[in-house]
Design an enzyme around this catalytic site. Structure first.
Site, PDB file in Angstrom:
ATOM      1  N   LYS A   1      -3.153  -4.300 -60.007  1.00 39.41           N
ATOM      2  CA  LYS A   1      -4.205  -5.179 -60.495  1.00 39.41           C
ATOM      3  C   LYS A   1      -5.327  -4.369 -61.130  1.00 39.41           C
ATOM      4  O   LYS A   1      -5.853  -3.441 -60.517  1.00 39.41           O
ATOM      5  CB  LYS A   1      -4.754  -5.970 -59.302  1.00 39.41           C
ATOM      6  CG  LYS A   1      -5.923  -6.857 -59.640  1.00 39.41           C
ATOM      7  CD  LYS A   1      -5.504  -8.070 -60.439  1.00 39.41           C
ATOM      8  CE  LYS A   1      -6.709  -8.797 -60.980  1.00 39.41           C
ATOM      9  NZ  LYS A   1      -6.570 -10.242 -60.958  1.00 39.41           N
TER      10      LYS A   1
ATOM     11  N   HIS B   1      -5.621 -15.860 -64.929  1.00 37.57           N
ATOM     12  CA  HIS B   1      -6.582 -16.969 -64.988  1.00 37.57           C
ATOM     13  C   HIS B   1      -7.278 -17.115 -66.340  1.00 37.57           C
ATOM     14  O   HIS B   1      -8.491 -17.024 -66.444  1.00 37.57           O
ATOM     15  CB  HIS B   1      -7.593 -16.889 -63.845  1.00 37.57           C
ATOM     16  CG  HIS B   1      -8.272 -15.550 -63.622  1.00 37.57           C
ATOM     17  ND1 HIS B   1      -8.695 -14.747 -64.644  1.00 37.57           N
ATOM     18  CD2 HIS B   1      -8.611 -14.911 -62.467  1.00 37.57           C
ATOM     19  CE1 HIS B   1      -9.265 -13.668 -64.127  1.00 37.57           C
ATOM     20  NE2 HIS B   1      -9.217 -13.741 -62.812  1.00 37.57           N
TER      21      HIS B   1
ATOM     22  N   HIS C   1      -1.084 -15.691 -58.294  1.00 38.64           N
ATOM     23  CA  HIS C   1      -2.445 -15.100 -58.190  1.00 38.64           C
ATOM     24  C   HIS C   1      -3.189 -15.785 -57.045  1.00 38.64           C
ATOM     25  O   HIS C   1      -3.644 -16.914 -57.182  1.00 38.64           O
ATOM     26  CB  HIS C   1      -3.216 -15.300 -59.501  1.00 38.64           C
ATOM     27  CG  HIS C   1      -4.594 -14.695 -59.490  1.00 38.64           C
ATOM     28  ND1 HIS C   1      -5.076 -13.972 -60.558  1.00 38.64           N
ATOM     29  CD2 HIS C   1      -5.586 -14.702 -58.572  1.00 38.64           C
ATOM     30  CE1 HIS C   1      -6.308 -13.555 -60.285  1.00 38.64           C
ATOM     31  NE2 HIS C   1      -6.645 -13.996 -59.084  1.00 38.64           N
TER      32      HIS C   1
ATOM     33  N   LEU D   1     -15.034 -16.972 -61.793  1.00 37.94           N
ATOM     34  CA  LEU D   1     -14.913 -16.077 -62.941  1.00 37.94           C
ATOM     35  C   LEU D   1     -13.446 -15.922 -63.305  1.00 37.94           C
ATOM     36  O   LEU D   1     -12.621 -15.834 -62.397  1.00 37.94           O
ATOM     37  CB  LEU D   1     -15.528 -14.714 -62.607  1.00 37.94           C
ATOM     38  CG  LEU D   1     -17.068 -14.729 -62.530  1.00 37.94           C
ATOM     39  CD1 LEU D   1     -17.590 -13.414 -61.970  1.00 37.94           C
ATOM     40  CD2 LEU D   1     -17.679 -15.021 -63.904  1.00 37.94           C
TER      41      LEU D   1
ATOM     42  N   HIS E   1     -14.832 -18.681 -50.472  1.00 42.37           N
ATOM     43  CA  HIS E   1     -16.029 -18.004 -49.959  1.00 42.37           C
ATOM     44  C   HIS E   1     -16.663 -18.962 -48.960  1.00 42.37           C
ATOM     45  O   HIS E   1     -16.620 -20.184 -49.161  1.00 42.37           O
ATOM     46  CB  HIS E   1     -17.032 -17.739 -51.084  1.00 42.37           C
ATOM     47  CG  HIS E   1     -16.560 -16.724 -52.086  1.00 42.37           C
ATOM     48  ND1 HIS E   1     -16.723 -15.372 -51.909  1.00 42.37           N
ATOM     49  CD2 HIS E   1     -15.933 -16.870 -53.279  1.00 42.37           C
ATOM     50  CE1 HIS E   1     -16.211 -14.723 -52.956  1.00 42.37           C
ATOM     51  NE2 HIS E   1     -15.718 -15.607 -53.796  1.00 42.37           N
TER      52      HIS E   1
ATOM     53  N   ASN F   1      -8.407  -7.386 -53.658  1.00 47.84           N
ATOM     54  CA  ASN F   1      -9.855  -7.111 -53.700  1.00 47.84           C
ATOM     55  C   ASN F   1     -10.541  -7.379 -52.362  1.00 47.84           C
ATOM     56  O   ASN F   1     -11.483  -8.148 -52.266  1.00 47.84           O
ATOM     57  CB  ASN F   1     -10.534  -7.880 -54.852  1.00 47.84           C
ATOM     58  CG  ASN F   1     -10.452  -9.393 -54.711  1.00 47.84           C
ATOM     59  OD1 ASN F   1      -9.537  -9.922 -54.083  1.00 47.84           O
ATOM     60  ND2 ASN F   1     -11.413 -10.099 -55.292  1.00 47.84           N
TER      61      ASN F   1
ATOM     62  N   HIS G   1      -7.671  -8.847 -64.725  1.00 50.01           N
ATOM     63  CA  HIS G   1      -8.850  -9.717 -64.843  1.00 50.01           C
ATOM     64  C   HIS G   1      -9.438  -9.387 -66.213  1.00 50.01           C
ATOM     65  O   HIS G   1     -10.081  -8.349 -66.382  1.00 50.01           O
ATOM     66  CB  HIS G   1      -9.860  -9.464 -63.716  1.00 50.01           C
ATOM     67  CG  HIS G   1     -11.063 -10.350 -63.836  1.00 50.01           C
ATOM     68  ND1 HIS G   1     -11.299 -11.422 -63.003  1.00 50.01           N
ATOM     69  CD2 HIS G   1     -12.072 -10.361 -64.742  1.00 50.01           C
ATOM     70  CE1 HIS G   1     -12.413 -12.037 -63.383  1.00 50.01           C
ATOM     71  NE2 HIS G   1     -12.906 -11.414 -64.436  1.00 50.01           N
TER      72      HIS G   1
ATOM     73  N   ASP H   1      -5.421 -18.643 -58.336  1.00 50.64           N
ATOM     74  CA  ASP H   1      -6.696 -17.934 -58.131  1.00 50.64           C
ATOM     75  C   ASP H   1      -7.536 -18.620 -57.051  1.00 50.64           C
ATOM     76  O   ASP H   1      -8.761 -18.658 -57.146  1.00 50.64           O
ATOM     77  CB  ASP H   1      -7.489 -17.809 -59.442  1.00 50.64           C
ATOM     78  CG  ASP H   1      -8.655 -16.831 -59.311  1.00 50.64           C
ATOM     79  OD1 ASP H   1      -8.632 -15.975 -58.403  1.00 50.64           O
ATOM     80  OD2 ASP H   1      -9.601 -16.942 -60.115  1.00 50.64           O
TER      81      ASP H   1
ATOM     82  N   HIS I   1      -5.946 -15.204 -53.525  1.00 54.94           N
ATOM     83  CA  HIS I   1      -6.806 -14.421 -52.624  1.00 54.94           C
ATOM     84  C   HIS I   1      -6.658 -14.984 -51.217  1.00 54.94           C
ATOM     85  O   HIS I   1      -7.063 -16.120 -50.956  1.00 54.94           O
ATOM     86  CB  HIS I   1      -8.276 -14.521 -53.045  1.00 54.94           C
ATOM     87  CG  HIS I   1      -8.512 -14.015 -54.432  1.00 54.94           C
ATOM     88  ND1 HIS I   1      -8.837 -12.707 -54.707  1.00 54.94           N
ATOM     89  CD2 HIS I   1      -8.449 -14.630 -55.636  1.00 54.94           C
ATOM     90  CE1 HIS I   1      -8.970 -12.536 -56.016  1.00 54.94           C
ATOM     91  NE2 HIS I   1      -8.733 -13.692 -56.608  1.00 54.94           N
ATOM     92  N   LEU I   2      -6.070 -14.185 -50.324  1.00 57.82           N
ATOM     93  CA  LEU I   2      -5.918 -14.647 -48.929  1.00 57.82           C
ATOM     94  C   LEU I   2      -7.008 -14.110 -48.024  1.00 57.82           C
ATOM     95  O   LEU I   2      -7.078 -14.495 -46.849  1.00 57.82           O
ATOM     96  CB  LEU I   2      -4.552 -14.252 -48.374  1.00 57.82           C
ATOM     97  CG  LEU I   2      -3.365 -15.145 -48.725  1.00 57.82           C
ATOM     98  CD1 LEU I   2      -2.130 -14.701 -47.947  1.00 57.82           C
ATOM     99  CD2 LEU I   2      -3.640 -16.622 -48.458  1.00 57.82           C
ATOM    100  N   ARG I   3      -7.853 -13.185 -48.573  1.00 55.45           N
ATOM    101  CA  ARG I   3      -8.947 -12.597 -47.766  1.00 55.45           C
ATOM    102  C   ARG I   3      -8.381 -11.909 -46.522  1.00 55.45           C
ATOM    103  O   ARG I   3      -7.255 -11.487 -46.495  1.00 55.45           O
ATOM    104  CB  ARG I   3      -9.994 -13.666 -47.387  1.00 55.45           C
ATOM    105  CG  ARG I   3     -10.508 -14.513 -48.550  1.00 55.45           C
ATOM    106  CD  ARG I   3     -11.074 -13.702 -49.684  1.00 55.45           C
ATOM    107  NE  ARG I   3     -11.853 -14.529 -50.609  1.00 55.45           N
ATOM    108  CZ  ARG I   3     -12.069 -14.199 -51.885  1.00 55.45           C
ATOM    109  NH1 ARG I   3     -11.549 -13.098 -52.397  1.00 55.45           N
ATOM    110  NH2 ARG I   3     -12.787 -14.981 -52.645  1.00 55.45           N
TER     111      ARG I   3
ATOM    112  N   ALA J   1     -18.729 -16.095 -56.878  1.00 51.91           N
ATOM    113  CA  ALA J   1     -17.765 -16.688 -57.810  1.00 51.91           C
ATOM    114  C   ALA J   1     -16.438 -16.906 -57.109  1.00 51.91           C
ATOM    115  O   ALA J   1     -15.935 -15.996 -56.457  1.00 51.91           O
ATOM    116  CB  ALA J   1     -17.573 -15.764 -59.003  1.00 51.91           C
TER     117      ALA J   1
HETATM  118  C1  NCD Z   1     -12.327 -14.055 -57.218  1.00 51.78           C
HETATM  119  C2  NCD Z   1     -12.727 -13.724 -55.784  1.00 51.78           C
HETATM  120  O1  NCD Z   1     -13.618 -14.385 -55.238  1.00 51.78           O
HETATM  121  O2  NCD Z   1     -12.123 -12.799 -55.199  1.00 51.78           O
HETATM  122  N1  NCD Z   1     -13.342 -14.890 -57.799  1.00 51.78           N
HETATM  123  C3  NCD Z   1     -13.217 -15.697 -58.877  1.00 51.78           C
HETATM  124  O3  NCD Z   1     -14.223 -16.269 -59.280  1.00 51.78           O
HETATM  125  N2  NCD Z   1     -12.064 -15.890 -59.477  1.00 51.78           N
HETATM  126  C4  NCD Z   1     -12.109 -12.800 -57.992  1.00 51.78           C
HETATM  127  C5  NCD Z   1     -11.361 -12.998 -59.293  1.00 51.78           C
HETATM  128  O4  NCD Z   1     -10.225 -13.458 -59.297  1.00 51.78           O
HETATM  129  O5  NCD Z   1     -11.895 -12.687 -60.360  1.00 51.78           O
HETATM  130 ZN    ZN Z   2      -8.596 -14.009 -58.554  1.00 51.75          ZN
HETATM  131 ZN    ZN Z   3     -10.208 -12.358 -61.556  1.00 55.45          ZN
END
Ligand code: NCD
Ligand code: ZN
Ligand code: ZN
Length: 353
Positions: free
Chosen positions: A104, A179, A18, A224, A256, A46, A141, A252, A20-22, A268
């Protein structure tokens, strides 16, 4: 097999189930933190706009591979962002063509960039039907998005009102509850059938909800699902280090920009990629379970997904690691998990199998 006093641990190369590489400058800044310690990662879809088509996932995968340094050994495993409108054919074709590893499910409004998520799981029943048939995992999620429900209860309420009925309707569907943050989820996963598993982040093994208010408001501890009471963290630590293959690694890591976190309405997400494996090692060591790190980090995930285990290995050493207070570049600043702390474990040498 490491002894409790072992000064180093070598495990099979791990994967991150899990991540997030943006995109764009942020991706260029942060991608290599994951690529240097994980062989594969499930890439969250996302983005803005979200990754909802085969073409978008292929283009995103190419952009990821483009920012990685030459000689990297990292495979991004792409996912489809489920919306009310997405069709079963797009999902199945993407899976059979090797583009979508999983789908997802974001309940609309539950978390960062979930506005296009699913408003009612019944809207995606035809897609879930197809996924069940093809053996494609559904990643969730697991929080209800309702503002009527206390934010600390949203995961537990989701189990009861959404997940249990969904598993009743799709008993063979492969599901990963992502998560997890509560003892309720631990019990739910333990009691569920073999097609249901969960990922656990490094930060939810270490922080409880007090961390959000330690001497003042701490936006970098906010993610989150939000961290819960201490007894929930204890249940997560127990589950992660138990050797139960239903619980495996998913960082996860969710960076940001600093100014978006340190704001009147802070985003978050915790950026744990720079210290992910080191943080897990710390927790497993504290729980006298370093011998169980390999299963959690490198074996249970691929076995669940039906993918081969990695051939290489990675070594962690018991050696002081000072975590930077901030990661900067490309006109961005991001505060990592454990910022400014000195950790007892330091990764690594990676060797090809
Ligand atoms: C994640 C994000 O910033 O993309 N944020 C988080 O708080 N975990 C989204 C997610 O995994 O719920
Ligand atoms: Zn996530
Ligand atoms: Zn999530």
């Amino acid at each position: 097999m490491p002894t409790p006093e072992a000064n180093q641990v070598t495990i099979r190369e791990p994967d991150d189930w899990h991540l997030h590489l943006r995109d764009d400058d942020m991706m260029a800044l942060i991608a290599n933190y994951s690529a240097r310690q994980f062989a594969r990662a499930i890439i969250m879809p996302n983005l803005v706009p979200p990754v909802t088509t085969i073409a978008a996932a292929e283009a995103y995968r190419d952009r990821i591979l483009d920012v990685l340094p030459t000689g990297h050994r990292f495979t991004p495993l792409m996912t489809a962002y489920l919306t009310d409108e997405i069709g079963p054919d797009e999902v199945e074709t993407g899976h059979t063509r090797g583009v979508f590893t999983a789908c997802k499910l974001y309940p609309a409004g539950a978390t960062t960039n979930s506005a296009f998520g699913v408003t009612d799981v019944r809207n995606i029943y035809p897609v879930l039907e197809r996924m069940q048939k093809t053996g494609m995992p559904l990643l969730i999620h697991g929080e209800v998005a309702s503002s009527d429900i206390d934010i600390f209860d949203r995961e537990a309420v989701f189990l009861e009102t959404v997940l249990a009925p969904l598993l009743g309707d799709f008993p063979e569907l492969k599901v990963v509850l992502e998560h997890i943050t509560t003892a309720d989820s631990v019990q739910f996963i333990q009691a569920a059938g073999p097609s249901v598993a969960a990922t656990i982040t490094p930060h939810h093994l270490r922080i409880d909800r007090n961390a959000l208010f330690e001497g003042g408001l701490r936006p970098h501890a906010y993610c989150l699902p939000v961290a819960k009471r201490t007894h929930h963290r204890a249940a997560l630590r127990e589950a992660a280090t138990s050797g139960n293959p239903k619980f495996f690694l998913g960082t996860d890591s969710a960076p940001h920009p600093r100014h978006d976190k340190e704001s009147a309405c802070g985003c978050a997400g915790i950026f744990c990629a720079p210290v992910a494996l080191e943080s897990y090692a710390l927790t497993f060591d504290e729980e006298n379970a370093l011998d169980r790190l390999e299963g959690f980090a490198s074996e249970f995930g691929p076995n669940f997904y039906g993918l081969p285990l990695n051939e290489g290995s990675i070594t962690l050493r018991r050696e002081a690691l000072t975590v930077p207070k901030i990661v900067t570049g490309n006109d961005l600043s991001v505060v990592p998990f454990h910022a400014g702390e000195t950790l007892a474990w330091c990764a690594m040498e990676r060797s090809q199998g």
